[in-house]
Design an enzyme around this catalytic site. Structure first.
Site, PDB file in Angstrom:
ATOM      1  N   ASN A  13      -1.169   6.311  -0.021  1.00 47.67           N
ATOM      2  CA  ASN A  13      -0.927   7.652   0.509  1.00 47.67           C
ATOM      3  C   ASN A  13      -1.953   7.969   1.592  1.00 47.67           C
ATOM      4  OD1 ASN A  13      -0.095  10.275   0.904  1.00 47.67           O
ATOM      5  ND2 ASN A  13      -1.124  11.068  -0.901  1.00 47.67           N
ATOM      6  N   SER A  64       5.931   7.768   2.108  1.00 51.43           N
ATOM      7  CA  SER A  64       6.628   7.642   3.380  1.00 51.43           C
ATOM      8  C   SER A  64       6.740   9.030   4.004  1.00 51.43           C
ATOM      9  CB  SER A  64       7.992   6.991   3.173  1.00 51.43           C
ATOM     10  OG  SER A  64       8.628   6.753   4.410  1.00 51.43           O
ATOM     11  N   TYR A  78       4.369   7.572  14.519  1.00 47.68           N
ATOM     12  CA  TYR A  78       4.309   7.947  13.103  1.00 47.68           C
ATOM     13  C   TYR A  78       5.639   7.629  12.402  1.00 47.68           C
ATOM     14  CZ  TYR A  78       3.797  10.881   8.933  1.00 47.68           C
ATOM     15  OH  TYR A  78       3.741  11.338   7.647  1.00 47.68           O
ATOM     16  N   LYS A  82       6.308   4.814   9.419  1.00 50.17           N
ATOM     17  CA  LYS A  82       6.839   5.160   8.098  1.00 50.17           C
ATOM     18  C   LYS A  82       8.143   4.412   7.825  1.00 50.17           C
ATOM     19  CE  LYS A  82       3.542   7.872   6.710  1.00 50.17           C
ATOM     20  NZ  LYS A  82       2.777   7.599   5.493  1.00 50.17           N
ATOM     21  N   VAL A 109       4.257  19.095   3.111  1.00 49.39           N
ATOM     22  CA  VAL A 109       3.168  19.406   2.193  1.00 49.39           C
ATOM     23  C   VAL A 109       2.015  20.075   2.953  1.00 49.39           C
ATOM     24  CG1 VAL A 109       1.599  18.427   0.464  1.00 49.39           C
ATOM     25  CG2 VAL A 109       3.853  17.384   0.834  1.00 49.39           C
ATOM     26  N   THR A 111      -1.115  20.112   3.997  1.00 47.17           N
ATOM     27  CA  THR A 111      -2.223  19.168   4.160  1.00 47.17           C
ATOM     28  C   THR A 111      -2.899  19.410   5.508  1.00 47.17           C
ATOM     29  OG1 THR A 111      -0.804  17.543   5.228  1.00 47.17           O
ATOM     30  CG2 THR A 111      -1.037  17.386   2.809  1.00 47.17           C
TER      31      THR A 111
END
Length: 181
Positions: A13, A64, A78, A82, A109, A111
Site C-alpha cells: 500500500n 490499486s 499513476y 496501478k 480515501v 489521505t
C-alpha cells in the site's frame, strides 16, 4: 522473520501520484521515477517475501486504484502503474497458486494524496476532476483510511482462493465478510 518466524500476509500500500502532467508536458524520466516507486518498489517487496509466503501459503494484497481503469488527464503515470499492479495480481495468481493475491480498489480515501490533489495539483488537472475531488472533501464524502484498510488487513489474513487474481472494490458485496458490519 527473526521475531515471528513467518510471513502470512503482505499488504502493498504505497504510491505517488506525480508526475501530475499531461503526457505532452511530462518527461520519460518522471514516468520512470513513478514506476520505480509504484511498480518496481512493489515488485521488489513482493519478490523479497515470496519464499516466506509460499511456505505459509499466504496472501498478497495490493492497493490499486480506480485510476487503473478510469481516465484522468494528468494522471497517466499513476493510472498506468496501478494497471500494471492489477496485471501483476493476475500473473501472481497463475504463477504462485499457493499464494492468494488480490488487488483492491480502495475508493477515494482521506489521505495526503487527496490533500495534495486539492492543494497542490488542482491547477494541473481538468476542472471537472478538480471539482469532483474538492466536492468529495467538502461534502464529507472521503473515506476514512480504516474503512478500506480494515478490509485489506482482513484479506491479508483470510482471503479465499476464489478472490485470487482479481481486482475488486473494497465495498464489493463479494467482500461483505471482510467489511465492518
Amino acid at each position: 522473520m527473526s521475531r515471528w518466524g513467518r510471513v502470512d500476509g503482505l499488504v502493498v500500500n504505497h504510491g505517488v501520484l506525480d508526475p501530475v502532467k499531461r503526457i505532452s508536458e511530462s518527461f520519460v524520466a518522471e514516468w520512470k521515477e513513478a514506476f520505480d516507486i509504484n511498480v518496481f518498489g512493489s515488485l521488489a517487496l513482493i519478490k523479497t517475501c515470496l519464499p516466506f509466503l509460499k511456505h505459509s501459503r499466504g496472501r498478497i494484497i495490493l492497493c490499486s486504484s480506480g485510476a487503473a481503469l478510469e481516465k484522468y488527464a494528468t494522471w497517466g503515470a499513476y493510472g498506468a502503474a496501478k494497471a500494471v499492479l492489477n496485471h501483476l495480481t493476475g500473473t501472481l495468481a497463475v504463477e504462485e497458486s499457493d499464494i492468494i493475491t488480490v488487488a483492491i480498489r480502495p475508493g477515494v480515501v482521506d489521505t495526503d494524496m487527496q490533500r495534495n490533489i486539492r492543494e497542490k495539483h488542482h491547477d494541473k488537472m481538468d476542472a471537472k476532476d478538480t471539482k469532483k475531488f474538492q466536492d468529495l472533501h467538502s461534502s464529507g464524502g472521503l473515506l476514512k483510511p480504516e474503512q478500506p484498510g480494515n478490509v485489506m488487513a482482513r484479506l491479508a489474513l483470510e482471503a479465499t482462493p476464489d478472490l485470487s487474481g482479481r481486482f475488486i472494490s473494497w465495498q464489493d458485496p463479494e467482500l461483505k465478510a471482510y467489511q465492518d458490519h
